[in-house]
Motif scaffolding. Sequence first.
Motif, short mmCIF file in Angstrom:
data_model
loop_
_atom_site.label_atom_id
_atom_site.label_comp_id
_atom_site.label_asym_id
_atom_site.label_seq_id
_atom_site.Cartn_x
_atom_site.Cartn_y
_atom_site.Cartn_z
N ALA A 165 45.38 40.53 40.59
CA ALA A 165 44.27 39.57 40.74
C ALA A 165 44.35 38.40 39.76
N PRO A 166 44.60 38.62 38.46
CA PRO A 166 44.64 37.47 37.55
C PRO A 166 45.78 36.51 37.83
N VAL A 167 46.89 37.00 38.32
CA VAL A 167 48.00 36.10 38.66
C VAL A 167 47.62 35.23 39.86
N LEU A 168 46.96 35.84 40.83
CA LEU A 168 46.50 35.06 41.98
C LEU A 168 45.52 33.98 41.55
N VAL A 169 44.57 34.37 40.69
CA VAL A 169 43.56 33.40 40.25
C VAL A 169 44.19 32.31 39.39
N GLY A 170 45.09 32.69 38.49
CA GLY A 170 45.78 31.69 37.69
C GLY A 170 46.57 30.72 38.54
N SER A 171 47.16 31.22 39.61
CA SER A 171 47.90 30.35 40.53
C SER A 171 46.94 29.46 41.30
N GLY A 172 45.76 30.00 41.64
CA GLY A 172 44.74 29.19 42.30
C GLY A 172 44.28 28.05 41.41
N VAL A 173 44.12 28.32 40.13
CA VAL A 173 43.76 27.27 39.18
C VAL A 173 44.86 26.22 39.12
N ALA A 174 46.11 26.67 39.07
CA ALA A 174 47.23 25.72 39.04
C ALA A 174 47.22 24.82 40.27
N ALA A 175 46.92 25.40 41.43
CA ALA A 175 46.84 24.61 42.65
C ALA A 175 45.70 23.60 42.57
N ALA A 176 44.57 24.04 41.99
CA ALA A 176 43.43 23.13 41.84
C ALA A 176 43.77 21.95 40.94
N LEU A 177 44.70 22.17 40.02
CA LEU A 177 45.13 21.12 39.10
C LEU A 177 46.37 20.39 39.61
#
Length: 289
Positions: A21-33
């Motif tokens: 889960a944290p890797v998915l969320v961290g990647s989601g943040v990267a996409a948002a940026l």
Amino acid sequence: MATPAQWLEGARPRTLPAALAPVLVGSGVAAALDGFRLGPALLALVVALSLQVAVNYANDYSDGKRGTDAVRVGPMRLVGSGAATPQQVLVAAMIAFAVAGLAGLALAAVSSWWMVAVGAVSILAAWTYTGGPIPYGYRALGEVFVFVFFGLVAVVGTTFGQTRSLDGLAFAAAVPIGLLSVALLVVNNLRDVHGDAAVGKRTLAVLLGEARTRIAYTGLLVVAFACIVAIGVERPWALLGLLAAPLAVPPVRTVLGGGRGPLLIGTLKATGQLTLATGVLLALGLALS
């Protein structure tokens, strides 16, 4: 000699959502940026999953050596059950740590060599959770470890590995995922509270007692989803994470209803599914934002 199925059970797959889960969320943040990169994301995933498996085998080894797994309600432990020798489980843990270390070095090579220091601290913290002369998991500090390393470090580290920047959004998104991962540990320790107390393992559940631990578990879930609402103020698509909230109802009902023993094994699985579903939906929402 343990069977392949027993080794798989010893890896405790029900806990792997805390790594995914944290890797998915961290990647989601990267996409948002606007900084998502698939290669570093996959390397971060290998690091997280390998480290989780390593922690589980290391705990099996250390608890088995200390004799604290002699009587268990939860899933089979390799050393405690006699299915594998301590040396065999130690080798399995070291292999998993090595995989995490190699993937971490590759991630550092494509992002920043500061990641090596973060990885080294993570491995040390994973080992000393129940290993070494002063295991902090026996001193009610396991929840702190999980929040820091499977929340803050995992989410922020995944984002940093892709964007090479530290952004407030990554820290904010790490909080709900960290809290859900802590809830996994809390329900695990609630299941084992009486056995742990009998062998002198002072987990947070042992210190709080059953009743307050049940309330704490529920509170962690409530605060986690409240944090998603707060993130949604600035990033409305993040509110997709709330779609996972109904999955919290069955485990909360079991915990607050006084469920014990085998019932809490199912609750651990349900909490893992909740953590993973929230991670997927929150990551998707962040990416869309």
